[in-house]
Design a protein around this motif. Structure first.
Motif, PDB file in Angstrom:
ATOM      1  N   ARG A  87       0.152   5.702  -6.230  1.00  0.00           N
ATOM      2  CA  ARG A  87       0.365   7.061  -6.762  1.00  0.00           C
ATOM      3  C   ARG A  87      -0.905   7.592  -7.400  1.00  0.00           C
ATOM      4  N   ILE A  88      -1.572   6.751  -8.194  1.00  0.00           N
ATOM      5  CA  ILE A  88      -2.817   7.177  -8.831  1.00  0.00           C
ATOM      6  C   ILE A  88      -3.898   7.394  -7.788  1.00  0.00           C
ATOM      7  N   PHE A  89      -3.962   6.514  -6.796  1.00  0.00           N
ATOM      8  CA  PHE A  89      -4.955   6.676  -5.730  1.00  0.00           C
ATOM      9  C   PHE A  89      -4.808   8.042  -5.057  1.00  0.00           C
ATOM     10  N   LYS A  90      -3.598   8.434  -4.744  1.00  0.00           N
ATOM     11  CA  LYS A  90      -3.369   9.687  -4.036  1.00  0.00           C
ATOM     12  C   LYS A  90      -3.708  10.907  -4.883  1.00  0.00           C
ATOM     13  N   PHE A 134     -12.964   3.672  -3.978  1.00  0.00           N
ATOM     14  CA  PHE A 134     -12.255   2.633  -3.235  1.00  0.00           C
ATOM     15  C   PHE A 134     -13.125   1.916  -2.203  1.00  0.00           C
ATOM     16  N   PRO A 135     -13.970   2.602  -1.415  1.00  0.00           N
ATOM     17  CA  PRO A 135     -14.783   1.887  -0.421  1.00  0.00           C
ATOM     18  C   PRO A 135     -15.747   0.865  -1.020  1.00  0.00           C
ATOM     19  N   PHE A 136     -16.018   0.971  -2.312  1.00  0.00           N
ATOM     20  CA  PHE A 136     -16.916   0.014  -2.959  1.00  0.00           C
ATOM     21  C   PHE A 136     -16.188  -1.258  -3.392  1.00  0.00           C
ATOM     22  N   THR A 137     -14.867  -1.265  -3.334  1.00  0.00           N
ATOM     23  CA  THR A 137     -14.108  -2.388  -3.877  1.00  0.00           C
ATOM     24  C   THR A 137     -13.843  -3.456  -2.827  1.00  0.00           C
ATOM     25  N   PRO A 138     -13.804  -4.722  -3.237  1.00  0.00           N
ATOM     26  CA  PRO A 138     -13.470  -5.806  -2.301  1.00  0.00           C
ATOM     27  C   PRO A 138     -12.112  -5.567  -1.652  1.00  0.00           C
ATOM     28  N   TYR A 153     -11.711 -10.280  -0.758  1.00  0.00           N
ATOM     29  CA  TYR A 153     -12.140  -9.488   0.389  1.00  0.00           C
ATOM     30  C   TYR A 153     -11.114  -9.485   1.522  1.00  0.00           C
ATOM     31  N   LYS A 154     -10.079 -10.304   1.407  1.00  0.00           N
ATOM     32  CA  LYS A 154      -9.027 -10.335   2.422  1.00  0.00           C
ATOM     33  C   LYS A 154      -7.821  -9.497   2.019  1.00  0.00           C
ATOM     34  N   THR A 155      -7.819  -8.985   0.789  1.00  0.00           N
ATOM     35  CA  THR A 155      -6.684  -8.205   0.296  1.00  0.00           C
ATOM     36  C   THR A 155      -7.182  -6.905  -0.317  1.00  0.00           C
ATOM     37  N   ALA A 156      -6.380  -5.859  -0.241  1.00  0.00           N
ATOM     38  CA  ALA A 156      -6.756  -4.559  -0.808  1.00  0.00           C
ATOM     39  C   ALA A 156      -6.562  -4.573  -2.321  1.00  0.00           C
ATOM     40  N   ARG A 157      -7.101  -3.561  -3.005  1.00  0.00           N
ATOM     41  CA  ARG A 157      -7.053  -3.545  -4.458  1.00  0.00           C
ATOM     42  C   ARG A 157      -6.148  -2.450  -5.024  1.00  0.00           C
ATOM     43  N   ILE A 158      -5.295  -1.886  -4.220  1.00  0.00           N
ATOM     44  CA  ILE A 158      -4.370  -0.856  -4.679  1.00  0.00           C
ATOM     45  C   ILE A 158      -2.957  -1.444  -4.695  1.00  0.00           C
ATOM     46  N   TYR A 159      -2.198  -1.145  -5.765  1.00  0.00           N
ATOM     47  CA  TYR A 159      -0.860  -1.707  -5.904  1.00  0.00           C
ATOM     48  C   TYR A 159       0.197  -0.755  -5.338  1.00  0.00           C
ATOM     49  N   VAL A 198      -1.644  -2.824  -1.320  1.00  0.00           N
ATOM     50  CA  VAL A 198      -1.603  -2.046  -0.085  1.00  0.00           C
ATOM     51  C   VAL A 198      -2.966  -1.422   0.172  1.00  0.00           C
ATOM     52  N   HIS A 199      -3.381  -1.433   1.428  1.00  0.00           N
ATOM     53  CA  HIS A 199      -4.585  -0.699   1.808  1.00  0.00           C
ATOM     54  C   HIS A 199      -4.166   0.749   2.015  1.00  0.00           C
ATOM     55  N   PRO A 200      -4.708   1.692   1.246  1.00  0.00           N
ATOM     56  CA  PRO A 200      -4.203   3.068   1.281  1.00  0.00           C
ATOM     57  C   PRO A 200      -4.450   3.798   2.597  1.00  0.00           C
ATOM     58  N   HIS A 201      -5.350   3.287   3.441  1.00  0.00           N
ATOM     59  CA  HIS A 201      -5.646   3.957   4.711  1.00  0.00           C
ATOM     60  C   HIS A 201      -4.947   3.292   5.895  1.00  0.00           C
ATOM     61  N   THR A 202      -4.945   1.962   5.912  1.00  0.00           N
ATOM     62  CA  THR A 202      -4.307   1.254   7.026  1.00  0.00           C
ATOM     63  C   THR A 202      -2.842   0.940   6.740  1.00  0.00           C
ATOM     64  N   HIS A 203      -2.455   1.023   5.450  1.00  0.00           N
ATOM     65  CA  HIS A 203      -1.089   0.728   4.989  1.00  0.00           C
ATOM     66  C   HIS A 203      -0.716  -0.744   5.159  1.00  0.00           C
ATOM     67  N   GLU A 204      -1.703  -1.603   5.378  1.00  0.00           N
ATOM     68  CA  GLU A 204      -1.448  -3.038   5.457  1.00  0.00           C
ATOM     69  C   GLU A 204      -1.058  -3.556   4.070  1.00  0.00           C
ATOM     70  N   LEU A 205      -0.079  -4.450   4.022  1.00  0.00           N
ATOM     71  CA  LEU A 205       0.446  -4.964   2.759  1.00  0.00           C
ATOM     72  C   LEU A 205      -0.029  -6.402   2.536  1.00  0.00           C
TER      73      LEU A 205
END
Length: 362
Positions: free
Chosen positions: A159-162, A171-175, A338-344, A351-358
């Protein structure tokens, strides 16, 4: 670690701190006090005594950094040696950061004036005012660990990301973002994160209202003035060696540990260190050089205990909580970042906010 405090949420109505409601995915939580009552009887009284020997580490780091600076500026060294001196300065400054972290928690000396004096100069390479650090780290981070909005170190929700252009930009700078620029994260984020907080966040966020703003500003301005004077003495030709290289090295030394402390762990409505924190192990020599900083669950349970004793606490946690206490080698933890996104998406799902991978948290 993207700042998740309300100043990065465009809606001004969201500027007041909000409580994190218990998520249905959140595990059963216990309090810090619960663990302390169970662990303390197994620890000797020496564990809880101040460790003034850390002042020796402080002196060695300070002399090393000053010596490296003097060698670069006043000796006619070839550039490879200047590069090595710059790296040495950064390692000394980074180790100083570990020392001051303990110092400002009160585990080195109980003399508050000495804490403030040594803390001012020890944090100066990071441009971190000790008054700000004690409030942001000791009070907010330790008091509200992994609580969204309230913990300055917690990563944001979807929600905050959006709703935040700043979070989207960073976000692109984060592991875990999958972007090449994320390799830079460890080399700048600690200083950048706290610089933004000191010059902007603390004036816009109610979480900082109880901090001595005037004192923090004076300390910060004084640090900037002294660092500026040192850069003037060094001259532009040496800025790469006395500032850029040390800046990157000292940030990497700290962030390579800090990023593993919570960023793989769930958000929690209750401060349960065995759920929201992770300890990382390393080669014994590196653990000694880094003052056992990786034993982070132990630190959150007993923040005023010197890193000298955290391995003793580690052994008891392994014995008492074999199924819930989380620790792993530092290298493995960094690879997992680096194998997991940093958004909850929720408390226990990233969750990766662009690919929606969980991805599951630890």
């Amino acid at each position: 670690m993207i700042e998740t405090t309300p100043e990065f949420i465009p809606n001004t109505a969201a500027m007041e701190p909000i409580a994190l409601k218990k998520d249905s995915s959140e595990p059963e939580l216990k309090t810090v006090g619960h663990y302390r009552r169970e662990v303390m009887p197994h620890l000797g009284p020496e564990v809880f005594l101040p460790n003034p020997g850390r002042i020796g580490w402080y002196a060695a780091c300070a002399l090393g950094a000053i010596g490296g600076f003097a060698a670069i500026v006043f000796l006619d060294l070839p550039w490879p040696l200047k590069l090595l001196c710059g790296l040495f300065i950064g390692l000394c400054n980074g180790t100083m950061g570990f020392v001051v972290h303990e110092l400002l928690h009160g585990s080195v000396t109980k003399n508050s004036k000495l804490q403030e004096f040594l803390g001012f100069f020890g944090l100066m390479p990071f441009l971190l005012a000790p008054t700000y650090w004690k409030h942001s780290h000791n009070k907010l981070h330790h008091g509200k660990t992994q609580q969204i909005i309230r913990d300055p170190d917690a990563f944001p929700t979807l929600r905050i990301f959006k709703s935040s252009k700043f979070v989207q930009f960073m976000f692109p700078f984060t592991p875990g973002s999958g972007r090449k620029r994320s390799v830079l994260y460890f080399f700048f984020w600690f200083s950048f994160h706290n610089l933004v907080a000191q010059v902007w966040l603390r004036f816009r966020n109610g979480n900082f209202d109880s901090m001595n703003q005037r004192r923090s500003t004076i300390e910060f301005v004084a640090q900037v003035a002294i660092m500026s004077a040192l850069l003037a003495v060094a001259g532009p030709a040496n800025w790469l060696y006395v500032f850029v290289i040390p800046f990157m090295a000292q940030n990497y030394l700290l962030m390579s540990y800090i990023s593993t402390n919570h960023n793989l762990s769930p958000l929690t409505s209750e401060n349960d260190p065995l759920v929201n924190s992770l300890s990382v192990t390393n080669h014994p020599v590196l653990e000694w050089l880094n003052l056992n900083f990786g034993y982070h669950v132990e630190h959150h349970l007993f923040p005023t205990v010197s890193g000298k004793h955290t391995k003793k606490i580690h052994q008891e946690l392994v014995r008492l909580y074999p199924d819930t206490y989380k620790f792993m080698p530092k290298g493995e933890a960094m690879r997992s970042l680096y194998k997991t996104a940093r958004i909850y998406k929720n408390s226990t799902t990233l969750v990766h906010p662009h690919t929606h991978e969980l991805f599951d948290t630890l």
